[in-house]
Write an enzyme that holds these catalytic residues in place. Structure first.
Site, short mmCIF file in Angstrom:
data_model
loop_
_atom_site.label_atom_id
_atom_site.label_comp_id
_atom_site.label_asym_id
_atom_site.label_seq_id
_atom_site.Cartn_x
_atom_site.Cartn_y
_atom_site.Cartn_z
N THR A 43 -8.77 9.73 8.03
CA THR A 43 -8.51 8.46 7.35
C THR A 43 -8.29 7.31 8.33
O THR A 43 -7.74 6.27 7.96
CB THR A 43 -7.26 8.60 6.46
OG1 THR A 43 -6.15 9.02 7.28
CG2 THR A 43 -7.48 9.59 5.35
N LYS B 252 0.85 -1.19 0.00
CA LYS B 252 0.00 0.00 0.00
C LYS B 252 0.89 1.25 0.00
O LYS B 252 1.66 1.47 0.93
CB LYS B 252 -0.93 -0.01 1.21
CG LYS B 252 -1.86 -1.22 1.24
CD LYS B 252 -2.77 -1.23 2.44
CE LYS B 252 -2.01 -1.37 3.74
NZ LYS B 252 -2.90 -1.64 4.89
N GLY C 58 -8.59 4.02 10.14
CA GLY C 58 -9.22 2.75 9.81
C GLY C 58 -9.06 2.28 8.39
O GLY C 58 -9.63 1.26 7.99
N THR C 59 -8.26 2.99 7.58
CA THR C 59 -8.14 2.61 6.16
C THR C 59 -7.57 1.21 5.98
O THR C 59 -8.05 0.44 5.15
CB THR C 59 -7.26 3.62 5.40
OG1 THR C 59 -6.04 3.81 6.11
CG2 THR C 59 -7.96 4.94 5.23
N GLY C 60 -6.53 0.85 6.74
CA GLY C 60 -5.90 -0.45 6.56
C GLY C 60 -6.83 -1.59 6.94
O GLY C 60 -6.93 -2.59 6.20
N CYS C 61 -7.50 -1.47 8.08
CA CYS C 61 -8.45 -2.50 8.51
C CYS C 61 -9.58 -2.64 7.49
O CYS C 61 -10.01 -3.75 7.14
CB CYS C 61 -9.06 -2.13 9.86
SG CYS C 61 -7.87 -1.80 11.17
#
Length: 267
Positions: free
Chosen positions: A206, A175, A208-211
């Site tokens: 932003t 990412k 929580g984007t990875g989860c």
């Protein structure tokens, strides 16, 4: 009525609701799958950071996992915050005996820079968990932590992916959200390559984007999509969620998991 596809998240709780188990379940609902959870840790967390974290014992994690998988079954598993060597190795063992695709989000630090993985757990993550992953989804900080490869441009994403794949996951999704320019991610299994691009959005909220991305990928896999198809759909969903991210508290707010219905919800 028949049950929808079932997806299990193995992760920590975010008391502020923007990341962790809470983000995972919201994402799964948005994708039309039935979300289930194995809690690995409890955090005291808000828009300003993580004020405390308490991991659950391996016995509790194992009991939750067996309770869900042995009775309900799963079509995909997603892992997030695992905190310690004991939890990494426990979850790797459980996943290794489950016939379902696995998305590993190797959570190392929070959005606010708080450590969420013990230093001595890194080796177990490399040697135990990554080998059972269908897709691993590190950001640039996490891939550097795992492989030592520091990515400063798109050219470096190939090197990072190759280093990650050497630990055994079937696919690596690097990412590139921390790079300058478009939000670009790189997906490869060592032969196929897919570049996923989206405009960089001017929104600081932003959390929580990875989860969210990892859970969206797992949801797609549970519905029978190929890895590239599931990742592309997840990227589209996360881009919309970031665009609709909203202020919450005094710090960084969350992405909006309900962005596709936001207009009607807020009317």
């Amino acid at each position: 009525m028949s049950a929808p596809p079932r997806v299990l998240t193995v992760a920590g709780s975010d008391s502020g609701g923007g990341a962790g188990i809470q983000a995972d379940l919201k994402t799964m609902l948005a994708f039309g799958v039935h979300g289930m959870s194995v809690l690995t840790a409890v955090t005291a967390q808000n828009s300003l950071g993580v004020q405390g974290a308490w991991e659950l014992p391996g016995e509790a994690v194992r009991a939750q996992y067996r309770s869900v998988v042995d009775d309900i079954g799963v079509q995909a598993v997603k892992t997030g915050m695992l905190a310690s060597t004991e939890l990494v190795e426990t979850v790797a063992e459980l996943i290794g005996g489950t016939d379902a695709p696995v998305v590993v989000d190797p959570v190392g630090v929070s959005k606010h820079g708080d450590s969420l993985l013990a230093e001595d757990a890194l080796d177990s993550l490399r040697t135990k968990l990554l080998p059972v992953a269908t897709v691993a989804t590190p950001n640039l900080d996490e891939v550097a932590q795992l492989t030592g490869v520091r990515v400063e441009s798109e050219d470096g994403m190939r090197r990072a992916a190759a280093a990650l794949l050497s630990y055994g996951p079937q696919w690596a999704l690097i990412k590139g959200g921390h790079l300058v320019g478009d939000a670009v991610d790189f997906l490869t299994d060592g032969s196929e390559e897919h570049w996923l691009r989206a405009p960089r959005l001017d929104n600081r909220h932003t959390h929580g984007t990875g989860c969210t991305l990892a859970s969206a990928i797992a949801s797609g896999l549970a519905k029978g999509r190929s890895v590239p198809e599931a990742v592309a759909a997840a990227k589209e969903y996360v881009t919309g969620a970031i665009a609709a991210g909203f202020a919450l508290g005094g710090g960084i707010g969350p992405v909006d998991h309900a962005w596709r219905w936001a207009a009607g919800r807020r009317a």
